[in-house]
Design an enzyme around this catalytic site. Structure first.
Site, PDB file in Angstrom:
ATOM      1  N   LYS A   9       0.851  -1.196   0.000  1.00  0.00           N
ATOM      2  CA  LYS A   9       0.000   0.000   0.000  1.00  0.00           C
ATOM      3  C   LYS A   9       0.888   1.247   0.000  1.00  0.00           C
ATOM      4  O   LYS A   9       1.925   1.268   0.674  1.00  0.00           O
ATOM      5  CB  LYS A   9      -0.888  -0.033   1.245  1.00  0.00           C
ATOM      6  CG  LYS A   9      -1.930   1.072   1.334  1.00  0.00           C
ATOM      7  CD  LYS A   9      -2.819   0.851   2.565  1.00  0.00           C
ATOM      8  CE  LYS A   9      -3.856   1.929   2.742  1.00  0.00           C
ATOM      9  NZ  LYS A   9      -4.711   1.701   3.928  1.00  0.00           N
TER      10      LYS A   9
ATOM     11  N   SER B 223      -9.548   1.562   3.428  1.00  0.00           N
ATOM     12  CA  SER B 223      -8.805   2.349   2.455  1.00  0.00           C
ATOM     13  C   SER B 223      -7.751   1.564   1.679  1.00  0.00           C
ATOM     14  O   SER B 223      -7.119   2.103   0.773  1.00  0.00           O
ATOM     15  CB  SER B 223      -8.122   3.512   3.178  1.00  0.00           C
ATOM     16  OG  SER B 223      -7.186   2.999   4.127  1.00  0.00           O
TER      17      SER B 223
ATOM     18  N   SER C 185      -9.516  -0.759   7.649  1.00  0.00           N
ATOM     19  CA  SER C 185      -9.021  -0.492   6.289  1.00  0.00           C
ATOM     20  C   SER C 185      -8.400  -1.681   5.564  1.00  0.00           C
ATOM     21  O   SER C 185      -8.137  -1.596   4.370  1.00  0.00           O
ATOM     22  CB  SER C 185      -8.010   0.651   6.316  1.00  0.00           C
ATOM     23  OG  SER C 185      -8.685   1.876   6.389  1.00  0.00           O
TER      24      SER C 185
END
Length: 522
Positions: free
Chosen positions: A76, A169, A193
């Site tokens: 990420k 996210s 997330s």
């Protein structure tokens, strides 16, 4: 081959059925042909191929560095990576290249993993759809699956392309794993997330116990809740990655001092000694009837296998989302103060005064969502509000954590809950609500585990009537990842979640591993 599990592909590399370079090239080709998903912000093709080449030399010498050697992974884009841009999907950090690797990234590279690139997210990981980053929204691979296309009937000819969101996210990481472009990916989990996008993309999403994995090099959102998360297609694979990442880090004082022993998950055959808790407060308004049915079926599955299934109460759950909002925004306001245009990241051309430069930098660098959270957080931290909001929220957080302590103290081993309120919604529908409203809805079932620092994992369970994934969440006792993942692995085997049927993958893949869906979850 790309559909294999991490452990299967690791065995194939050892036996010489495939080389790390071939594997890396296949993944890169698939990333190129699934570019429309927008899962990656940066693809590090050159360095990935170099890493694969080094891995190949080690295999030739018969000295691989372990199960992760030569395995393509993604990270990420809020973890620092030396030599590769780290943006947090924000104008504030566009073009920023960190001088060092996050500890988790370094640990993966030290074990020979091949870093393919950095994945997309909501700006600074603030969101639950992966729709608010500066690089645009991530598309859920299931939007293009045969399962979804067979069920989806357009209501009108003029209806736009009806692709669904990934959740967030860590949506880029979830999509990257779901679309077979890598075998594992790192996400981050502050209020759900990692687990939320895992549920929407039909993958395993593990949020470890707070303090088990180092946060050094993870750009902070909420220091007291952030945890690096692990996304894989199978529970066993999550355990392999966890074994490489867990343990004390001198650079992160919140990591545990105890030495972590990596573990292989046993194949559980008898669950009769288990006590599974079903928290009644998780039957929240807005929970879809479909998810409720899947949750009930899962409880029955354990009951029929001989486990003790007990309804339990976590009485302060009702307050947890409000409490989370106060603590989250307060810490966000504090953490975001570092982005002032002086040391790194974006700097405005405004030169009237230092103050005007600060203000312009932050106005240009942050989106509305980030600015909104900073404003809320600063409001809660004002001298006249501090006691009424921040201190009170800290006290409620303690009560929420104590609820879990009591339940686990009463003999419950694992809690079983839904991960999300419903399956993934179409993008056009999702953006009708603002980010804060969506995050409040989407974090409701996941953020309590962050407040209490407990390990939790999403396991893909069934397909909805629309042909989209539904996941369930298992919450374990602190630092009992082995027990949590052993139960999750047993459950995964029982439900036999179907493999996503993607045309794009078939073009790039020959050895297809098929899984049939079990009757109990059809």
């Amino acid at each position: 081959m790309l559909r294999a599990s991490l452990r299967q592909i690791s065995a194939a590399l050892k036996e010489g059925q495939v080389t790390p370079t071939e594997l890396c090239q296949r993944c890169l080709a698939l990333i190129r042909s699934t570019q429309f998903l927008n899962a990656y912000i940066t693809v590090a093709e050159e360095s990935a191929l170099k890493q694969a080449e080094e891995s190949e030399k080690r295999y030739r010498r018969g000295q691989p560095l372990g199960e992760l050697d030569g395995i393509p992974i993604a990270v990420k884009d809020n973890f620092n990576t030396a030599g590769i841009e780290t943006t947090c999907a924000s104008n504030m950090l566009k073009g920023y290249i960190s001088p060092y690797n996050a500890t988790v990234v370094q640990k993966l590279l030290d074990r020979g993993a091949v870093l393919l690139g950095k994945t997309n997210l909501d700006e600074f990981a603030m969101g639950s759809g992966s729709t608010d980053g500066v690089f645009g929204p991530v598309r859920n691979p299931w939007s293009y699956s045969r399962q979804y296309k067979e069920k989806f009937v357009p209501r009108s000819d003029s209806e736009p392309e009806n692709w669904v969101i990934t959740g967030g996210s860590s949506g880029g990481s979830a999509a990257a794993v779901s679309a077979f472009t890598c075998f594992a990916a790192l996400g981050s989990d502050t209020g759900g997330s990692t687990r939320n996008p895992a549920a929407h993309c039909g993958v395993v999403g593990l949020k470890p116990t707070y303090g088990l994995i180092s946060r050094h090099g993870l750009i902070p959102l909420v220091n007291s809740m952030d945890v690096p998360g692990i996304l894989t297609r199978y529970v066993d694979d999550a355990a392999v990655v966890l074994g490489s990442l867990a343990g004390h880090d001198p650079k992160d004082s919140t990591t545990v001092q105890d030495i972590f022993q990596p573990f292989a998950l046993p194949s559980l055959t008898d669950v009769s000694k288990l006590s599974i808790g079903i928290p009644k407060e998780y039957h929240v308004p807005g929970l879809s009837s479909e998810i409720l049915a899947v949750w009930s079926k899962a409880a029955d599955l354990f009951k029929n296998a001989g486990a003790k299934v007990v309804e339990v109460s976590l009485p302060h759950t009702h307050y947890s989302i409000v409490c989370y909002h106060v603590l989250c925004t307060a810490e966000v306001a504090s953490n975001m103060a570092r982005f002032d245009g002086l040391e790194y990241g974006h700097r405005s051309d405004m030169n009237k005064s230092t103050e005007s430069m600060y203000a312009a930098t932050r106005r240009e660098g942050f989106n509305d969502v980030v600015r909104g959270r900073i404003l809320s957080g600063n409001y809660f931290l004002l001298k006249q509000n501090y006691e009424d909001y921040f201190v009170k929220a800290q006290k409620v957080r303690r009560l929420i954590a104590n609820d879990f302590v009591k339940v686990f103290g009463s003999g419950i081993d694992i809690l079983l809950t839904p991960t999300t309120l419903n399956d993934a919604v179409p993008y056009m529908e999702f953006i009708k609500e603002d980010n804060r409203t969506r995050s409040t809805q989407d974090d409701i079932l996941t953020q309590a585990a962050n407040m209490a620092g407990l390990p939790a994992v999403n396991v893909p369970t069934a397909l909805s009537r629309r042909g989209l994934p539904i996941g369930l969440q298992f919450i374990g006792r602190s630092f009992q990842e082995k027990q949590l993942l052993t139960v999750a692995k047993w459950f995964e085997k029982q439900v036999q979640f179907p493999v996503i049927q993607l045309e794009e993958v078939k073009k790039h893949d020959s050895g297809v591993l098929q899984h049939k869906k079990s009757a109990s979850f059809s």
